[in-house]
Design an enzyme around this catalytic site. Structure first.
Site, PDB file in Angstrom:
ATOM      1  CG  ASP A 312      -2.150  -0.911   0.958  1.00  0.00           C
ATOM      2  OD1 ASP A 312      -2.333  -1.348  -0.181  1.00  0.00           O
ATOM      3  OD2 ASP A 312      -2.901  -1.188   1.905  1.00  0.00           O
ATOM      4  CE1 TYR A 395      -9.437  -4.183   6.006  1.00  0.00           C
ATOM      5  CE2 TYR A 395      -9.131  -5.130   3.822  1.00  0.00           C
ATOM      6  CZ  TYR A 395      -9.470  -5.272   5.157  1.00  0.00           C
ATOM      7  OH  TYR A 395      -9.842  -6.497   5.637  1.00  0.00           O
TER       8      TYR A 395
END
Length: 661
Positions: A312, A395
């Site tokens: 990420d 998320y």
């Protein structure tokens, strides 16, 4: 025609900078782009997937107030027409490009810069225009795809003809029935588009199976969930005299702590020059602390998910995806915000207002004792909280650093958002993806964070020791069977310092000073107390296992090298594998030298119905605690709330010896 307005030999203060470790300013980002334009490095198809501050040599950080230091940026440039990638270091103070190199993305071990924001929308356009995708959707009874969400996903590294060395992205499809609908509730199972972003085409479309698309409504916003409960009574946090901390630019003082708040597009929040005041001395603890990478590997074998292992930070840029935080929602109390500025896809400044939140929190009892017949002595704890949130796809991740009055530091991550959903026939049992709602499955996966702790315990010359509890067999050394002890072993080289947590032995690691001893003659030290969770479950030799080598172990210790900032390497996107697993092969000595701790931690998630349709926070983290760093409890002088005039720590004061816990 572009007019160059970049001044030569500009001082940092001209860009709004007062210290070498300050965050990048909008003026500096603009100046860096102008310099590159002037040098003919920027064309119509040039984009800036990455622009980061070049941090100064930490052994030569000038004193506060100096205005003759260099400010430079590291810029990654992508030509979207050809896929060529270059990297430049630009001194905005000198007004020059000080280095330039081509990045060999077409050669092993490959690698690509993080994705551009514009590539997400471009991926959707490419996929939706593909007749094969349109036919696959129509076969499932979906012809109105105006609101359908095409999820742009990093492809991992799986060498295939026509893909290797090219800028690829994979796309799964989630249907929206209308604007504002929750797309994750309607996964189109088995449909995968493989997109070449440079060529602008779907190079391969997979359409595996005919699982019905779940159509049940799973929206979670107030207009869909019904009236809010009214049973919660007000809970107010007030500091009528204001907060206890002071802020000067990015420099923060709170009680005995001092530090500088930093932020950049890839790592997000960075803490610099963390020190604890002992008497009249600010004693260094950390030179720099951040969470520069995380990997989210999935444990499902289905064609739609076996390749997923998102990085990420390195693939999506955590800091660039930071939220603008809101009072009363993300942060509660007497809040101070820090704004951040990152570069957008075109290299222009992109402000993120309220990117970082700072406030104080009560934290219960810090210490307490009662002697018979005497009034209880109790002191309340509080902590300084410095945090930010980033949203990457489905998320949301919160990164919270806590500083305590006793000299402890805690790092806590908060994972929330929406689990990554797939579809199956209702009632289907799948060992890799439990059913969490009728017809909706969510694969098992991990969130493995890696903290980079550039230690400086009483200075840069440090060593590392590992401590384990040791049981003693019943016998002459343990005649009553009750005895146990502990042992510490030095980790003298990088090969010895690749370690794993062990809850059975209470394993901890100590960073010790080479030059300072405490009152009992021991080296001053800080203790890393790890989160003893599962390591990377992907097997050695697998794509995720090679690319996320840092996640194979809980602790790595390396000799400091300013080039080693990201544990999966600078460009993990589509990379065959780089970073810390390679660095430690140098087997550098670690005794009495400048060292960096890399600690991996995080939850392994087997999704449950209670995680749907939006997931309650899942917490993980670790502690850094002083262990012989100080000669006594540093919180003995906290005010007694029960004493007259003693209310100030933890809320309203008591009287007559009465004190709340």
């Amino acid at each position: 025609m572009t007019t160059d307005t970049t001044p030569r030999g500009t001082r940092p203060s001209s860009f709004g900078v007062t210290h070498p470790l300050d965050m990048l300013t909008a003026e500096e980002i603009t100046a860096a782009r102008d310099i590159l334009v002037r040098d003919g490095r920027v064309g119509e198809t040039t984009r800036f997937p990455r622009l980061l501050p070049v941090e100064p040599d930490k052994r030569a950080v000038p004193d506060p107030g100096a205005d003759d230091f260099d400010r430079s940026v590291l810029a990654t440039l992508l030509d979207t027409a050809t896929g060529r990638v270059s990297e430049a270091v630009v001194s905005v103070t000198a007004g020059t490009v000080t280095s330039w190199r081509e990045v060999a993305t077409e050669e092993h071990p490959y690698g690509q810069p993080p994705y551009l924001m514009e590539e997400y929308g471009r991926t959707a356009e490419i996929v939706k225009a593909d007749p094969r995708w349109q036919e696959a959707m129509a076969r499932r009874g979906i012809t109105d795809t105006a609101h359908t969400f095409v999820a742009p996903l990093a492809p991992g590294h799986f060498p295939r003809e026509g893909e290797t060395g090219r800028r690829m992205i994979r796309s799964l499809t989630f249907h929206r029935r209308h604007a504002g609908d929750n797309p994750w509730a309607h996964p189109v199972e088995g449909l995968i588009a493989h997109v070449d972003l440079t060529a602008g085409e779907v190079v391969r479309l997979e359409d595996d199976g005919d699982v019905p698309v779940p159509m049940e409504e799973w929206n979670y916003t107030p207009e869909h969930t019904g009236p809010a409960r009214t049973t919660l009574k007000p809970l107010e946090i007030t500091q009528p005299e204001g907060p206890s901390f002071t802020v000067d630019g990015t420099f923060v003082r709170w009680e005995n702590w001092s530090l500088r708040v930093g932020f950049n597009a890839q790592e997000g929040l960075v803490l610099n020059q963390v020190a604890f005041r002992d008497g009249e001395e600010d004693r260094p603890v950390l030179h720099r602390a951040s969470v520069p990478e995380m990997v989210v590997p999935y444990g499902d074998t289905a064609p739609t998910r076996y390749w997923i292992s998102y990085f990420d930070a390195g693939e999506y840029s955590l800091g660039k995806n930071a939220n603008s935080l809101e009072l009363g929602c993300d942060c509660l109390g007497e809040i101070t915000y820090f704004d951040a500025v990152v570069a957008d896809d075109h290299g222009h400044p992109m402000p993120i207002p309220h990117a970082v939140c700072m406030h104080e929190e009560d934290y219960g009892v810090l210490w307490k004792h009662t002697e018979p017949g005497e009034a209880s002595q109790v002191r309340r704890s509080r902590r300084l909280v410095i945090s930010y949130f980033a949203t990457v796809g489905n998320y949301d991740y919160g990164f919270f650093w806590y500083f305590y009055l006793d000299g402890s530091i805690q790092m806590e991550t908060k994972a929330t958002g929406i689990v990554f959903a797939g579809a199956a026939e209702p009632g289907t049992r799948n060992p890799h993806a439990p059913e969490i709602a009728p017809g909706i499955i969510a694969p098992v996966h991990q969130h493995i964070f890696c903290a980079r702790l550039d230690m400086a315990v009483d200075g840069p010359e440090n060593s590392v020791e590992e401590e384990n509890l040791v049981p003693i067999p019943t016998g002459p050394e343990n005649p009553y069977g009750n005895a146990f002890t502990y042992e510490r072993v030095p980790l003298s080289r990088e090969s010895e310092a690749v370690r794993d947590a062990d809850s059975e032995t209470g394993r901890r690691w100590y960073v010790t000073s080479a030059n300072r001893r405490n009152a009992v003659g021991r080296p001053t030290s800080y203790q890393l107390t790890p989160m003893a969770g599962p390591r990377l479950m992907a097997r050695p030799g697998s794509s995720a296992g090679e690319r996320a080598a840092f996640a194979r172990h809980h602790l790595w210790v390396t000799a400091y090298d300013p080039r080693e900032r990201f544990p999966a390497g600078d460009y993990p996107n589509q990379h065959a594998g780089d970073g810390i697993g390679r660095w430690v092969q140098a087997d550098r000595p670690l005794t009495g030298t400048d060292i960096v701790l890399w600690h991996t931690f995080g939850p392994t998630h087997i999704p449950r119905p209670e995680d749907w349709p939006v997931m309650p926070v899942d917490y993980s983290g670790f502690w850094l605690k002083p262990h012989g760093f100080l000669d006594a409890n540093p919180a003995l002088d906290l005010p007694d709330r029960a004493a007259p005039g003693g209310g100030g720590h933890g809320g309203s004061g008591g009287s007559g010896g009465e004190c709340c816990h």
